[in-house]
Write a protein that holds these residues in place. Structure first.
Motif, PDB file in Angstrom:
ATOM      1  N   PHE A 241       0.824  -1.274  -0.106  1.00  0.00           N
ATOM      2  CA  PHE A 241       0.114  -0.337  -0.440  1.00  0.00           C
ATOM      3  C   PHE A 241       1.076   1.374  -0.266  1.00  0.00           C
ATOM      4  O   PHE A 241       2.472   0.995   0.563  1.00  0.00           O
ATOM      5  N   MET A 242       0.100   2.126  -0.499  1.00  0.00           N
ATOM      6  CA  MET A 242       1.413   3.783  -0.504  1.00  0.00           C
ATOM      7  C   MET A 242       1.394   4.203   0.928  1.00  0.00           C
ATOM      8  O   MET A 242       2.103   4.616   1.334  1.00  0.00           O
ATOM      9  N   GLY A 243       0.687   4.290   1.791  1.00  0.00           N
ATOM     10  CA  GLY A 243       0.618   4.119   2.938  1.00  0.00           C
ATOM     11  C   GLY A 243       0.510   5.716   3.346  1.00  0.00           C
ATOM     12  O   GLY A 243       0.990   6.785   3.825  1.00  0.00           O
ATOM     13  N   ILE A 244      -0.243   6.196   2.623  1.00  0.00           N
ATOM     14  CA  ILE A 244      -0.777   7.672   2.791  1.00  0.00           C
ATOM     15  C   ILE A 244      -2.082   7.939   3.207  1.00  0.00           C
ATOM     16  O   ILE A 244      -2.604   6.720   3.553  1.00  0.00           O
ATOM     17  N   GLU A 245      -2.549   8.845   3.744  1.00  0.00           N
ATOM     18  CA  GLU A 245      -3.766   9.537   4.540  1.00  0.00           C
ATOM     19  C   GLU A 245      -5.403   8.926   3.313  1.00  0.00           C
ATOM     20  O   GLU A 245      -5.369   8.969   2.202  1.00  0.00           O
TER      21      GLU A 245
ATOM     22  N   TYR B 133      -9.435   5.871 -14.660  1.00  0.00           N
ATOM     23  CA  TYR B 133      -8.139   6.090 -15.025  1.00  0.00           C
ATOM     24  C   TYR B 133      -6.628   5.651 -14.462  1.00  0.00           C
ATOM     25  O   TYR B 133      -7.001   4.693 -12.939  1.00  0.00           O
ATOM     26  N   ILE B 134      -5.870   5.481 -15.191  1.00  0.00           N
ATOM     27  CA  ILE B 134      -5.025   5.162 -15.080  1.00  0.00           C
ATOM     28  C   ILE B 134      -3.516   6.083 -14.399  1.00  0.00           C
ATOM     29  O   ILE B 134      -4.137   7.116 -15.294  1.00  0.00           O
ATOM     30  N   ILE B 135      -3.422   6.057 -12.578  1.00  0.00           N
ATOM     31  CA  ILE B 135      -2.926   7.018 -12.559  1.00  0.00           C
ATOM     32  C   ILE B 135      -1.306   6.889 -12.417  1.00  0.00           C
ATOM     33  O   ILE B 135      -0.858   6.273 -11.424  1.00  0.00           O
TER      34      ILE B 135
ATOM     35  N   LEU C  18       2.343  11.535 -15.019  1.00  0.00           N
ATOM     36  CA  LEU C  18       3.009  12.179 -14.228  1.00  0.00           C
ATOM     37  C   LEU C  18       2.169  12.456 -13.339  1.00  0.00           C
ATOM     38  O   LEU C  18       2.116  14.297 -13.134  1.00  0.00           O
ATOM     39  N   VAL C  19       1.117  12.401 -12.716  1.00  0.00           N
ATOM     40  CA  VAL C  19       0.411  12.809 -11.106  1.00  0.00           C
ATOM     41  C   VAL C  19       0.714  11.790 -10.387  1.00  0.00           C
ATOM     42  O   VAL C  19       1.165   9.992 -10.529  1.00  0.00           O
ATOM     43  N   ASN C  20       1.090  11.646  -8.836  1.00  0.00           N
ATOM     44  CA  ASN C  20       0.996  10.853  -8.072  1.00  0.00           C
ATOM     45  C   ASN C  20      -0.105  11.241  -6.686  1.00  0.00           C
ATOM     46  O   ASN C  20      -0.168  12.364  -6.638  1.00  0.00           O
ATOM     47  N   PRO C  21      -0.667  10.348  -6.550  1.00  0.00           N
ATOM     48  CA  PRO C  21      -1.803  10.248  -5.226  1.00  0.00           C
ATOM     49  C   PRO C  21      -0.731  10.593  -4.148  1.00  0.00           C
ATOM     50  O   PRO C  21       0.534  10.595  -3.313  1.00  0.00           O
ATOM     51  N   VAL C  22      -1.078  11.691  -3.181  1.00  0.00           N
ATOM     52  CA  VAL C  22      -1.074  12.508  -2.026  1.00  0.00           C
ATOM     53  C   VAL C  22      -1.478  12.175  -1.176  1.00  0.00           C
ATOM     54  O   VAL C  22      -1.516  11.696   0.535  1.00  0.00           O
ATOM     55  N   ARG C  23      -2.523  12.181  -1.252  1.00  0.00           N
ATOM     56  CA  ARG C  23      -3.924  11.426   0.322  1.00  0.00           C
ATOM     57  C   ARG C  23      -5.136  11.407  -0.525  1.00  0.00           C
ATOM     58  O   ARG C  23      -5.568  12.068  -1.409  1.00  0.00           O
TER      59      ARG C  23
END
Lengths: 463, 276
Positions: A239-243, A306-308, A336-341
């Motif tokens: 998992f990404m480990g984000i909020e 969407y593929i992110i 060229l995008v990355n999840p923050v939360r």
């Protein structure tokens, strides 16, 4: 010399296939396969395509035999290299292997080796081609843990050597990632079932619903078998480990695909296992698993998928064919995008993702430009289902209950040149020893381990 | 591969008892383990608590909730698969004075298994089983009374046994200064959260079953992720019992609600087919 273009592969029309889970490619028929194989210019030895194959299939000879209409001979030749050509013909990253190495890429399109491999295997299945049997029965017993590609390949060869072979599988169906991970539209399950039934007919025993270390101890297994092969795979999600990861509607790709493939949630409510797919689905990551999850979500009724991806699609590790199929089906690529939360609604369901824009920097250890976040570029995208496809790691359930087994920090099992682990008589192969790699690599290692196990048992006997 | 059901009986109007042949599970079961059931060939994988494991059979308490449980109650005499034991058993050792408490179907099954194991390990075991009213109290033969040292049957309206929820009675016990070394509990998640809040003040280790939705139940899918002390844990392989004082309860309470709509659809369809 003008090189003819590839013989096109007939496929299910897009508007039809996005509503079902049937195979997308129909594959070549005999005439098409012969015509495609006749494009092979039969390079002088050693042909580059074979050097590109992880299990060194005699591709040049396969092409020649197909071109001559000798399909059975072509099949038996491929089977000498590995056990499951019907699967690898469909899931290998050919453009990075045999086809990428094909000399014709310099002047035009390479031979469609993947589709030819699948063709001979399908032809043999439809014509009931039998292989050579077991040469001599032996007394020694080998246990195989895990019924994925590595375990199945190892079992097939060990049985041919005459050993008594038992495969232990945690799940209630054999096949590992071929069954729980790869969707039917890419690898029809009847193909996997056919191959597994062949093994059972050969005398390989498969014990389902058994987790070694949980309901049978590893020590018991060591006591009862002459050698053990670990084909335990890399089945645990990262998992990404984000909020916001705790929100409902956030899936690991593993869970999403296990529900859809193994548990047949796409047939709910005829089958009991449910799956939740919203109107706007975001898949984080851009590998094969991400493509599988995105296309599965689409087939389950999502309106926009969407593929992110934090890099550009040209750096995606997915097979070209999967990216192409996904694009044709209307999957939208957000590069060229990355999840923050992840953002939740008042009921604790995901309703969106905050993304940050990325730019490509210096090359990293993977040889691809490192994605770097652009400060202050955050924005919110509305989503009602999120699927994280960030790769997998070995399952710690088995590892935590197998004392003495040496692994690296991530739980990848360490082996020597003969694929023997830190425990004598215990061998390993596939994703369990490499993290997460390809089906063909697992098949190759399963096979190499079978050789090593035979040698090990023979040498012990001499003593 | 099918597993024969050897006994089925009503526990009350909602819950029923099932005993099934599962020699491998029965032989290896330890308190804290659970089992995964697949009732029919097209079935889902359902985690279930075990009350006892004897003579190659396991016994479970099941609530008639949705398609799978109703169909099992009404129409089935065998399971397609009974898989396990899964999960991590509890550390069975001598703690001293131990409380085991439950207020819902699976919790009651665990209550019996935990009491039995902890008593055998030499503990003084105090069991609480709470039901809403006398009408819902299970038959005596499946209660934990014979496997503990001190038994408290409680009903919330006081129509049988002591009056009140186990939380109320336990609170009184703690206020009166009674010494408790550890608490194990299962059942309603909101009540387990409350139990954790209560015992934290008294600094009593409190280990509770965090029931979550599972799919493979072997650490592969992450569906049952629980956040304990800020770390992601999987109820299927790291649990299902965790320290109640360290659980992120908001997430744990929310996740089981994920398929409420689908569950209704499956149940209605099964009812129409006459199998539920």
């Amino acid at each position: 010399m003008a090189i003819k273009p590839r013989v096109p592969v007939r496929e299910q029309p897009v508007e039809q296939r996005i509503h079902n889970f049937d195979s997308v490619p129909y594959g070549y028929n005999e005439e098409e396969a012969m015509a495609e194989a006749q494009r092979c210019i039969q390079c002088p030895d050693p042909p580059t395509c074979e050097a590109g194959c992880p299990v060194r299939i005699k591709i040049k000879d396969m092409n020649r035999l197909i071109a001559e209409g000798k399909f059975k001979e072509a099949y038996l030749l491929v089977k000498k290299a590995h056990a499951f050509p019907a699967c690898t013909g469909r899931v290998c990253p050919q453009e990075d292997q045999c086809e990428g190495a094909c000399i014709l890429t310099k002047v035009g399109q390479p031979i469609n080796i993947g589709k030819l491999e699948a063709f001979v295997a399908d032809w043999a299945r439809e014509h009931g081609v039998e292989e050579e049997g077991i040469t001599e029965e032996r007394e020694e017993k080998v246990a195989i843990i895990g019924s994925g590609p590595a375990g199945l390949a190892c079992a097939a060869d060990l049985r041919k050597f005459g050993f008594k072979v038992t495969i232990f599988e945690t799940l209630h169906k054999p096949g590992g990632v071929l069954v729980y991970g790869i969707p039917n539209f890419r690898l029809p399950k009847e193909i996997v079932e056919y191959e597994i039934n062949k093994l059972i007919e050969m005398g390989v025993e498969i014990k389902l619903n058994i987790t070694i270390g949980q309901n049978i101890s590893f020590e018991e297994l060591k006591r009862d078998y002459d050698a053990i092969f670990l084909g335990t795979g890399a089945g645990a999600p990262q998992f990404m480990g984000i909020e916001g990861e705790k929100l409902n509607g956030v899936y690991s790709a593993n869970e999403f695909l296990i529900r859809a493939n193994l548990m047949k949630a796409y047939l709910f409510p005829e089958w009991d296992t449910p799956i939740s797919v919203g109107k706007r689905v975001g898949v984080i990551g851009a590998g094969n698993v991400a493509m599988d999850a995105a296309r599965t979500a689409l087939r389950l009724g999502a309106e926009e998928v969407y593929i992110i991806y934090r890099r550009k699609m040209e750096y995606s590790p997915a097979r070209n064919e999967e990216i192409e199929h996904a694009r044709e089906e209307g999957i939208i690529f957000k590069e060229l995008v990355n999840p923050v939360r992840f953002i939740g609604d008042e009921n604790g369901w995901v309703k969106g993702v905050e993304l940050i824009k990325m730019e490509l920097g210096e090359k990293d250890s993977s040889g691809r430009p490192r994605p770097v976040p652009i400060k202050g570029s955050e924005f919110v995208m509305e989503l009602d289902t999120v699927i994280e496809a960030l790769g997998t790691v070995p399952n710690r359930l088995f590892l935590s209950r197998t004392p003495g087994l040496k692994t690296d920090r991530k739980g990848v099992i360490q082996v020597d040149d003969n694929l023997m682990t830190s425990i004598e008589g215990v061998f390993g192969g596939g994703d369990a020893i490499s993290g997460a790699a390809t089906v063909i690599k697992a098949l190759g290692e399963g096979r190499r381990a079978a050789e090593a196990i035979k040698e090990y048992i023979d040498s012990k006997k001499k003593k | 591969m099918a597993h024969k059901i050897t006994r089925k009986m009503d526990l009350n109007s909602e819950d029923f008892y099932v005993e099934v042949e599962a020699p491998l599970v029965a032989e290896r079961f330890r308190a804290g383990n659970f089992v995964v059931l697949i009732t029919v060939p097209h079935g889902e994988r359902i985690p279930m608590s075990i009350m006892k494991a004897e003579d190659g059979k396991i016994s479970m308490f099941i609530k008639k909730l949705g398609k799978t449980s109703w169909e099992l109650y009404k129409s089935l005499d065998q399971f397609e698969h009974v898989i396990g034991p899964m999960g991590k058993p509890i550390d069975v050792k001598k703690y001293g004075r131990v409380v085991v408490a439950s207020d819902l179907v699976c919790g009651h099954a665990e209550n019996y298994a935990l009491c039995k194991a902890l008593k055998e390990a030499g503990n003084y075991v105090i069991s609480f089983q709470t039901f809403p009213t006398a009408e819902e109290v299970y038959p005596e033969e499946v209660l934990a009374r014979p496997v503990c040292d001190e038994y408290h049957l409680t009903t919330e309206d006081g129509s049988k046994g002591e009056e009140g929820h186990y939380l109320d009675i336990l609170e009184e016990m703690l206020e009166s200064g009674e010494k408790i070394d550890i608490i194990f509990a299962g059942g309603s998640l909101p009540n387990l959260k409350e139990l954790g809040d209560l015992t934290k003040d008294y600094n009593i280790p409190t280990i509770v079953t965090v029931r979550q939705i599972m799919v493979d139940a072997s650490g592969m899918c992450g569906a049952c992720r629980v956040f304990v002390d800020g770390e992601m844990q999987l109820a299927c392989i790291d649990g299902p019992m965790f320290d109640a004082h360290k659980i992120d309860w908001d997430a744990a309470l929310r996740r089981p609600m994920m398929y409420v709509e689908q569950e209704k659809i499956a149940y209605e369809r099964c009812k129409k087919l006459g199998r539920c």
